[in-house]
Design an enzyme around this catalytic site. Structure first.
Site, short mmCIF file in Angstrom:
data_model
loop_
_atom_site.label_atom_id
_atom_site.label_comp_id
_atom_site.label_asym_id
_atom_site.label_seq_id
_atom_site.Cartn_x
_atom_site.Cartn_y
_atom_site.Cartn_z
N CYS A 77 51.96 -44.02 79.94
CA CYS A 77 51.45 -42.78 79.39
C CYS A 77 51.52 -41.71 80.44
CB CYS A 77 49.51 -43.13 79.43
SG CYS A 77 48.47 -42.53 78.31
N HIS A 179 48.52 -47.08 75.45
CA HIS A 179 48.13 -48.11 76.69
C HIS A 179 48.36 -49.88 75.39
CE1 HIS A 179 46.71 -45.60 79.62
NE2 HIS A 179 46.61 -44.52 78.56
N GLU A 181 47.95 -52.59 77.31
CA GLU A 181 47.27 -53.18 77.79
C GLU A 181 45.44 -53.08 77.39
OE1 GLU A 181 46.22 -49.46 80.37
OE2 GLU A 181 48.32 -50.14 79.55
#
Length: 197
Positions: A77, A179, A181
């Site tokens: 990001c 993202h 994650e």
């Protein structure tokens, strides 16, 4: 293997750290140039502004360490955006790391709300090891208002009113606008692919 998550001073680091831990690795969160210098993999996470992130990287004296890294580096990001030449956040030109010869700009105002928040598909435009075992048009989680336009480093794109770079690569430097994650199964696969480069 020494896996480094760079503490940019403006990021939520725990979710990325947990995602890496779930894959069986033990990352170190640091802003120490000595740790970065011996790293085997480097993550640059992203929450906040380019101006603040670059201020902190300069304060920690690690800009050159990142720029000269020979190991795989993944910007996430904002971490991807500061790999560019400049960021135009808030119409202010902020010099960034200069890895990708491209400028970060605001998404165009249209009928869609900004920032772009939520799940969106990612469409590969070039083959890359980062996309191993990830099908075309899989969905990932985005939260951003600024983008890299499509450029020579783009290996996957997404569309939110306009096409933009979702994944970029130049040599050992990789960037993802979403993202991973926070992107479930395929986000985990992407992180695993990076760790196995």
């Amino acid at each position: 293997m020494s896996i480094i998550i760079i503490d940019t001073g403006c990021s939520n680091l725990s979710s990325l750290s947990f995602a890496i831990h779930r894959l069986g690795y033990k990352p170190i969160i640091t802003s120490n140039y000595k740790d970065i210098r011996i790293a085997k993999k480097i993550f640059i996470p992203g929450v906040g502004t380019a101006k603040t992130a670059m201020y902190n990287l300069n304060k920690y004296n690690i800009v050159q360490e990142i720029q000269e890294a020979k190991v795989p580096v993944l910007g996430i990001c904002l971490g991807m955006q500061i790999l560019g030449s400049y960021s135009m956040e808030n119409n202010v030109k902020t010099k960034t790391l200069g890895i990708f010869d491209s400028i970060v700009v605001s998404m165009k105002k249209n009928k869609l709300s900004l920032p772009h928040i939520g799940w969106n598909y990612v469409l590969p435009v070039k083959n890359n090891v980062l996309l191993k075992n990830i099908k075309k048009k899989e969905y990932f989680y985005f939260i951003h208002q600024y983008i890299f336009p499509i450029n020579i480093f783009t290996i996957a794109k997404s569309i939110y009113g306009e096409s933009f770079s979702a994944i970029m690569c130049k040599k050992n430097f990789y960037g993802v606008q979403f993202h991973p994650e926070k992107s479930g199964k395929y986000g985990s696969i992407l992180i695993k692919n990076f760790l196995e480069i």
